[in-house]
Design a protein around this motif. Structure first.
Motif, PDB file in Angstrom:
ATOM      1  N   ARG A  54       0.821  -1.215   0.000  1.00  0.00           N
ATOM      2  CA  ARG A  54       0.000   0.000   0.000  1.00  0.00           C
ATOM      3  C   ARG A  54       0.851   1.261   0.000  1.00  0.00           C
ATOM      4  NH1 ARG A  54      -2.434  -2.688  -2.143  1.00  0.00           N
ATOM      5  NH2 ARG A  54      -4.282  -3.889  -1.559  1.00  0.00           N
ATOM      6  N   GLU A  55       2.064   1.176   0.538  1.00  0.00           N
ATOM      7  CA  GLU A  55       2.901   2.373   0.620  1.00  0.00           C
ATOM      8  C   GLU A  55       4.363   1.952   0.664  1.00  0.00           C
ATOM      9  OE1 GLU A  55       1.436   5.346   3.356  1.00  0.00           O
ATOM     10  OE2 GLU A  55       3.478   5.829   3.985  1.00  0.00           O
ATOM     11  N   LYS A  56       5.217   2.757  -0.006  1.00  0.00           N
ATOM     12  CA  LYS A  56       6.658   2.545   0.063  1.00  0.00           C
ATOM     13  C   LYS A  56       7.365   3.890   0.115  1.00  0.00           C
ATOM     14  CE  LYS A  56       9.042  -0.805  -1.810  1.00  0.00           C
ATOM     15  NZ  LYS A  56       9.631  -1.784  -2.731  1.00  0.00           N
ATOM     16  N   HIS A  57       8.523   3.868   0.762  1.00  0.00           N
ATOM     17  CA  HIS A  57       9.308   5.096   0.885  1.00  0.00           C
ATOM     18  C   HIS A  57      10.708   4.834   0.350  1.00  0.00           C
ATOM     19  CE1 HIS A  57       6.563   7.141   3.846  1.00  0.00           C
ATOM     20  NE2 HIS A  57       6.152   5.903   3.949  1.00  0.00           N
ATOM     21  N   SER A  58      11.282   5.890  -0.233  1.00  0.00           N
ATOM     22  CA  SER A  58      12.674   5.838  -0.641  1.00  0.00           C
ATOM     23  C   SER A  58      13.206   7.255  -0.577  1.00  0.00           C
ATOM     24  CB  SER A  58      12.814   5.279  -2.056  1.00  0.00           C
ATOM     25  OG  SER A  58      14.167   5.316  -2.479  1.00  0.00           O
ATOM     26  N   GLY A  59      13.975   7.548   0.459  1.00  0.00           N
ATOM     27  CA  GLY A  59      14.484   8.908   0.629  1.00  0.00           C
ATOM     28  C   GLY A  59      13.348   9.909   0.736  1.00  0.00           C
ATOM     29  N   VAL A  63       5.467   6.572  -2.209  1.00  0.00           N
ATOM     30  CA  VAL A  63       4.524   6.077  -3.201  1.00  0.00           C
ATOM     31  C   VAL A  63       3.407   5.339  -2.484  1.00  0.00           C
ATOM     32  CG1 VAL A  63       4.204   4.391  -5.043  1.00  0.00           C
ATOM     33  CG2 VAL A  63       6.156   5.931  -5.088  1.00  0.00           C
ATOM     34  N   THR A  64       2.182   5.577  -2.917  1.00  0.00           N
ATOM     35  CA  THR A  64       1.033   4.826  -2.408  1.00  0.00           C
ATOM     36  C   THR A  64       0.364   4.108  -3.568  1.00  0.00           C
ATOM     37  OG1 THR A  64      -0.486   6.689  -2.678  1.00  0.00           O
ATOM     38  CG2 THR A  64       0.655   6.496  -0.558  1.00  0.00           C
ATOM     39  N   LEU A  65      -0.320   3.033  -3.235  1.00  0.00           N
ATOM     40  CA  LEU A  65      -1.042   2.264  -4.234  1.00  0.00           C
ATOM     41  C   LEU A  65      -2.398   1.876  -3.670  1.00  0.00           C
ATOM     42  CD1 LEU A  65      -1.058   0.773  -6.989  1.00  0.00           C
ATOM     43  CD2 LEU A  65      -0.129  -1.218  -5.787  1.00  0.00           C
ATOM     44  N   ASP A  66      -3.452   2.168  -4.413  1.00  0.00           N
ATOM     45  CA  ASP A  66      -4.812   1.778  -4.043  1.00  0.00           C
ATOM     46  C   ASP A  66      -5.367   0.921  -5.177  1.00  0.00           C
ATOM     47  OD1 ASP A  66      -7.551   1.576  -3.524  1.00  0.00           O
ATOM     48  OD2 ASP A  66      -7.652   3.577  -2.645  1.00  0.00           O
ATOM     49  N   THR A  67      -5.303  -0.392  -5.011  1.00  0.00           N
ATOM     50  CA  THR A  67      -5.722  -1.279  -6.097  1.00  0.00           C
ATOM     51  C   THR A  67      -7.236  -1.257  -6.296  1.00  0.00           C
ATOM     52  OG1 THR A  67      -5.678  -3.113  -4.538  1.00  0.00           O
ATOM     53  CG2 THR A  67      -3.741  -2.818  -5.940  1.00  0.00           C
ATOM     54  N   SER A  71      -5.237   3.209  -8.659  1.00  0.00           N
ATOM     55  CA  SER A  71      -4.501   4.475  -8.692  1.00  0.00           C
ATOM     56  C   SER A  71      -3.285   4.417  -7.784  1.00  0.00           C
ATOM     57  CB  SER A  71      -5.412   5.636  -8.281  1.00  0.00           C
ATOM     58  OG  SER A  71      -5.759   5.519  -6.919  1.00  0.00           O
ATOM     59  N   SER A  72      -2.320   5.273  -8.114  1.00  0.00           N
ATOM     60  CA  SER A  72      -1.097   5.398  -7.331  1.00  0.00           C
ATOM     61  C   SER A  72      -0.735   6.871  -7.260  1.00  0.00           C
ATOM     62  CB  SER A  72       0.030   4.619  -7.997  1.00  0.00           C
ATOM     63  OG  SER A  72       1.273   4.835  -7.353  1.00  0.00           O
ATOM     64  N   SER A  73       0.008   7.234  -6.228  1.00  0.00           N
ATOM     65  CA  SER A  73       0.509   8.595  -6.151  1.00  0.00           C
ATOM     66  C   SER A  73       1.980   8.584  -5.782  1.00  0.00           C
ATOM     67  CB  SER A  73      -0.278   9.421  -5.132  1.00  0.00           C
ATOM     68  OG  SER A  73      -0.032   8.932  -3.826  1.00  0.00           O
TER      69      SER A  73
END
Lengths: 111, 111
Positions: A54-59, A63-67, A71-73
């Motif tokens: 649902r969510e990932k971070h890099s620095g 990023v989020t994902l709503d299946t 949609s993603s942001s």
């Protein structure tokens, strides 16, 4: 054919502000990836999020994902002038590994 | 190690001529992708190889376009009877699964 569609098409912000870009897609995916492109040449991979995440971070990237909404942001925090580029989302489907890109968001960060 | 290499970086040809664009992927990457990108647009999928075989060539616009990867490494995109509408940046990417690694592209101009 394109799979993802980014929104907005263009975004202009001041240095230090956050930038949010959205991506919508049409069919079920295995994973979704975000890429960055400078000056119309090769794209650079930023982050990959799988369909069960649902969510990932890099620095400074989140990023989020709503299946359920397909949609993603992509959020870039504390933007810098060097973040000026085009950002693309790309989707990988379950039934194959080919990757389709959207039309991109052109981000301009003013110093 | 070396990244994805595309040659030539620029190609100018006359309408009706035949052109070959070469892609040298990262060593060991079994997947190889070709995309075409016009100014202000996202990468348009052309073809995807898994090893020596074309796993998906549904993006090739017509029978003037053909791509090969005979030994599962270097790939060549071939365009016959070029048209002005073929002018674009042709991007190649390779992958070991997951993220794509892009070359800097070949800018094709058909006069």
């Amino acid at each position: 054919s394109q799979q993802g569609e980014e929104d907005p098409q263009a975004l202009s912000i001041q240095e230090g502000e956050n930038a949010t870009m959205n991506c919508s897609y049409k069919t079920s995916i295995n994973n979704l990836q975000w890429y960055r492109q400078n000056s119309g040449r090769g794209l650079v991979h930023l982050i990959l999020i799988r369909s069960n995440e649902r969510e990932k971070h890099s620095g400074r990237l989140r990023v989020t994902l709503d299946t359920s909404k397909k949609s993603s942001s992509l959020l870039i925090t504390a933007s810098r002038a060097a973040d000026t580029a085009s950002y693309f989302c790309a989707t990988v489907l379950f039934n194959n590994n080919d990757m389709r890109f959207g039309a991109g968001t052109r981000l301009t960060v003013k110093p | 190690g070396a990244g994805v290499s595309q040659t030539p970086s620029n190609k100018v040809t006359e309408k009706g001529k035949y052109v070959e664009l070469r892609c040298d992927p990262i060593s060991g990457h079994t997947a190889l992708y070709w995309y075409r990108q016009s100014l202000g647009q996202g990468p348009e999928f052309l073809i995807y190889f898994q090893g020596t075989g074309a796993a998906d060539d549904s993006g090739l616009p017509n029978d003037r376009f053909f791509a090969v990867r005979p030994e599962g490494s270097v790939s060549t995109l071939k365009i016959q009877r070029t048209e002005r509408g073929d002018s674009a940046v042709y991007l190649c990417a390779s992958s070991a699964g997951g993220a794509l690694h892009f070359g800097n592209g070949t800018r094709l101009t058909v006069t």
